[in-house]
Scaffold this active site. Structure first.
Site, PDB file in Angstrom:
ATOM      1  N   GLU A  21      19.405  10.147  -1.296  1.00  0.00           N
ATOM      2  CA  GLU A  21      18.056   9.789  -1.223  1.00  0.00           C
ATOM      3  C   GLU A  21      17.658   9.532   0.276  1.00  0.00           C
ATOM      4  O   GLU A  21      16.472   9.450   0.506  1.00  0.00           O
ATOM      5  CB  GLU A  21      17.847   8.388  -1.942  1.00  0.00           C
ATOM      6  N   TYR A  53     -11.435   2.122   2.592  1.00  0.00           N
ATOM      7  CA  TYR A  53     -10.389   2.228   1.895  1.00  0.00           C
ATOM      8  C   TYR A  53      -9.547   3.603   2.201  1.00  0.00           C
ATOM      9  O   TYR A  53      -8.342   3.960   1.631  1.00  0.00           O
ATOM     10  CB  TYR A  53     -10.755   2.001   0.509  1.00  0.00           C
ATOM     11  N   GLU A  73      11.556  -2.883  -2.075  1.00  0.00           N
ATOM     12  CA  GLU A  73      11.146  -4.234  -1.759  1.00  0.00           C
ATOM     13  C   GLU A  73      10.754  -4.191  -0.253  1.00  0.00           C
ATOM     14  O   GLU A  73       9.687  -4.658   0.140  1.00  0.00           O
ATOM     15  CB  GLU A  73      12.260  -5.164  -1.982  1.00  0.00           C
ATOM     16  N   LYS A  99       8.621   3.718  -8.244  1.00  0.00           N
ATOM     17  CA  LYS A  99       9.504   4.635  -8.185  1.00  0.00           C
ATOM     18  C   LYS A  99      10.018   5.453  -9.334  1.00  0.00           C
ATOM     19  O   LYS A  99      11.034   5.081  -9.944  1.00  0.00           O
ATOM     20  CB  LYS A  99      10.940   4.125  -7.294  1.00  0.00           C
TER      21      LYS A  99
END
Length: 514
Positions: A21, A53, A73, A99
C-alpha cells in the site's frame, strides 16, 4: 450554526499499513461537513461571502495524493487540519474517510473513519473569522497541476558488449521513467557499421514509441542517465558504444534548439532508424524540412542496404543468444532471407505472394504474482507480450489485491490481446515470459475467440477461470460485457467462491508515478 457538505470526493493515494500500500495507489473517498455562519452570504447572494467549496475539494484531493500515511485516522486528521488552516471562517469540521478497497479477506462494502474537529476559540466572533477568510490573498489558493501527455519516438542502438540484453534493459528502464509508458516496440535490426573503420562490430538498433508526462529536455536528461548507467561515455561522437538513445520525434515539434533539435536532424537519412520505425508503424511520418512518410524516406536512405532484420521477438529474454528473425517475405532481400532462419512464429505468417492471411483473434491473458515487485513484473510482462510478432495489447485491467488464507497475498490483472498466434504458441510465449522472471509471475491464457481445446498443454478456455475472482474481477472491470463461453463474467464473479478475497488497488497502475 450553518453547514456546507461535500460528499464523495475521490482521489487515489498510497495510504495503508501493508507494504504494497506504500507503493500502489488505491481509491479513497472523503465526505466533509463544514460548520460556519452563512448569514452574510444568504443576504448578499455574493460568492465572496461564503466558502469556496471547490477549493475545499482541491485541498482534500491534495492531502489524499500527498505523502503516505499508515492509518486512515491520520489521513482524516490531515484533511481536517488542512481545511481549518485554509478556511478561517469554519468553526467545526466533520470528516469521513472511506477506504472501499481495503485489503480485507472477507466480503465487505466499505470501511470508513469519521472525526469531528473544532477550531480553538470557536466560540469567538465567527463574523471576524469569515472576514479574515474573505481577504486572503489570491496567491494562497492551491490549484492542482494536471500533467500533459506527450508522444515521443526514441531510437536505441549499440555495438559493444551484450547489446541485445542492454537494449532490452533500456526499454524497461524507459518504461519505468516517472509518468512514462512505452506503447510500441519495433523489431530488432542489425546494421553494418556504415562509415566507420573496418572491423567495427555491427550495431543492433530498434525504436520505441512512448507516452510521457516529461518535457522534451527532461526526457533527454533521463535517457542520457540510462545511457550513463550502461557505461556510455560521450567523448567521441562517432564511436562504438554500449548504448545510444536518441529522441527522434517529440509531439511532431520542429525546433532548432542547440541542446535538442527536433526532429532528430539526421533521422531522415538513417535507415537504422527508419527501418525499425517503419516496421513498428507503417504510417509513421517524420516532421521537419526533410520529413515525410518514414517508409518513403527509408526507400531512398543511403544506408538502406546495410540494415537487416535481426529478430521480432527480441524482447523475450529467452531469445538471447539465438538468431531469429521474421519469416520470408517480410521486407528482406533474397540474400538476407537465406541468412536469417524463420522465427518460431513463422507458421502464422504465410510467405509473400500467397493469398492466405494469418487469422487474428482476441485473447484474454491473466497475470498473477505474490512478488513484492508484482506491479513492475506485470508492466514488463505487458511490454514483452506486445513485442511478440502477431500480438497487440488492446486492453489492460485495473490492478487487484488478492488475499489468501493459506499463503502470501498476491496481485492480479488481466490483459486483452489481438493475436495471430495459435493458442498453443501463445501459451508457449507465456511460459517463456514466466521463465524470464524466474516464475515470479503466473500467466494463463484464459480465453481465445473462436478456440476450444482440451489438449493437455492447451486447455482453452482455462478450465478453472470461471471460479477465480482474481481473474473475473479485473476482466469485468476492463470489459463490463465480457463473456466466458456462454456465461457473463459478471454472473460468474457473483458466484465465485473467492469473491470476497479480491479488492481493487488501482485503475492507473500502468502509468508509473513519482
Amino acid at each position: 450554526m450553518d453547514t456546507i457538505t461535500l460528499t464523495g470526493v475521490h482521489a487515489n493515494g498510497t495510504h495503508g499499513v501493508l507494504a504494497f500500500e506504500h507503493e500502489r495507489p488505491q481509491t479513497f473517498v472523503v465526505d466533509a461537513t463544514l460548520h460556519l455562519n452563512l448569514t452574510r452570504a444568504g443576504q448578499s447572494d455574493d460568492l465572496n461571502d461564503t466558502i469556496d467549496y471547490g477549493r475545499v475539494a482541491k485541498d482534500i484531493v491534495a492531502v489524499i495524493e500527498g505523502p503516505h500515511v499508515g492509518l486512515i485516522e491520520r489521513l482524516a486528521q490531515l484533511i481536517a487540519d488542512r481545511i481549518l488552516a485554509d478556511a478561517p471562517a469554519v468553526m467545526q469540521i466533520d470528516v469521513t474517510v472511506h477506504k472501499p478497497h481495503a485489503p480485507i479477506v472477507v466480503a465487505f462494502d466499505d470501511v470508513s473513519v469519521s472525526i469531528t474537529r473544532v477550531r480553538d476559540g470557536a466560540c469567538g466572533d465567527a463574523e471576524q473569522a469569515l472576514s479574515e477568510q474573505l481577504h486572503e490573498p489570491a496567491s494562497s489558493v492551491v490549484s492542482p497541476v494536471i500533467p500533459s501527455m506527450h508522444s515521443a519516438v526514441v531510437a536505441l542502438g549499440g555495438n559493444v558488449s551484450e547489446v541485445e540484453s542492454t537494449l532490452r534493459a533500456a526499454v524497461r528502464e524507459i518504461d519505468a521513467l516517472p509518468g512514462t509508458q512505452v506503447t510500441g516496440i519495433s523489431p530488432l535490426y542489425r546494421t553494418a557499421a556504415w562509415g566507420m573503420a573496418d572491423g567495427t562490430p555491427d550495431f543492433l538498433n530498434a525504436v520505441v514509441e512512448l507516452e510521457t508526462e516529461m518535457g522534451s529536455h527532461e526526457l533527454l536528461a533521463a535517457l542520457q542517465g540510462i545511457e550513463a548507467d550502461h557505461g556510455r561515455i560521450r567523448e567521441n561522437h562517432w564511436d562504438s558504444r554500449p548504448l545510444d538513445l536518441d529522441i527522434i520525434d517529440y509531439d511532431g515539434i520542429t525546433s532548432a534548439d542547440p541542446d535538442l533539435a527536433l526532429p532528430h536532424p539526421r533521422a531522415w537519412q538513417r535507415a537504422f532508424v527508419l527501418a525499425p520505425w517503419a516496421a513498428l508503424n507503417p504510417n509513421a511520418k517524420l516532421a521537419g524540412a526533410h520529413g515525410g512518410p518514414v517508409a518513403s524516406l527509408l526507400a531512398v536512405a543511403p544506408d538502406r542496404n546495410a540494415v537487416q532484420l535481426e529478430s521480432e521477438d527480441w524482447m523475450l529474454s529467452s531469445h538471447a543468444g539465438k538468431k531469429e528473425s521474421a519469416p520470408a517475405g517480410w521486407g528482406l532481400s533474397a540474400g538476407a532471407q537465406e541468412d536469417h532462419p524463420q522465427s518460431r512464429f513463422a507458421s502464422q505468417f504465410p510467405p509473400a505472394g500467397t493469398d492466405e492471411k494469418p487469422v487474428s483473434r482476441k485473447a484474454i491473458v491473466s497475470l498473477d504474482s505474490a512478488s513484492h515487485d508484482a506491479e513492475k513484473i506485470f508492466r514488463e510482462t505487458i511490454v514483452s507480450l506486445d513485442s511478440v510478432p502477431g500480438n497487440q495489447v488492446q486492453g489492460i485491467s485495473p490492478l487487484y489485491h488478492v488475499s489468501h488464507f493459506d499463503g502470501p497475498d498476491a496481485m492480479s490483472a488481466v490483459v486483452q490481446l489481438e493475436t495471430k498466434l495459435p493458442a498453443a504458441d501463445l501459451i508457449a510465449v507465456l511460459g517463456s515470459i514466466e521463465a524470464a522472471h524466474d516464475l515470479a509471475v503466473d500467466l494463463d491464457l484464459v480465453d481465445m475467440e473462436g478456440v476450444t481445446s482440451d489438449e493437455p498443454n492447451c486447455s482453452v478456455p482455462w478450465p478453472s477461470a470461471h471460479s477465480h475472482a482474481s481473474v473475473l474481477a479485473p476482466w469485468l472491470d476492463m470489459d463490463p460485457d465480457a463473456m466466458l463461453g456462454v456465461d457473463p463474467v459478471s454472473f460468474l464473479l457473483a458466484m465465485a467462491p473467492d469473491a470476497g478475497q479480491v479488492g481493487l488497488l488501482s485503475d492507473n497502475w500502468v502509468m508509473p508515478q513519482q
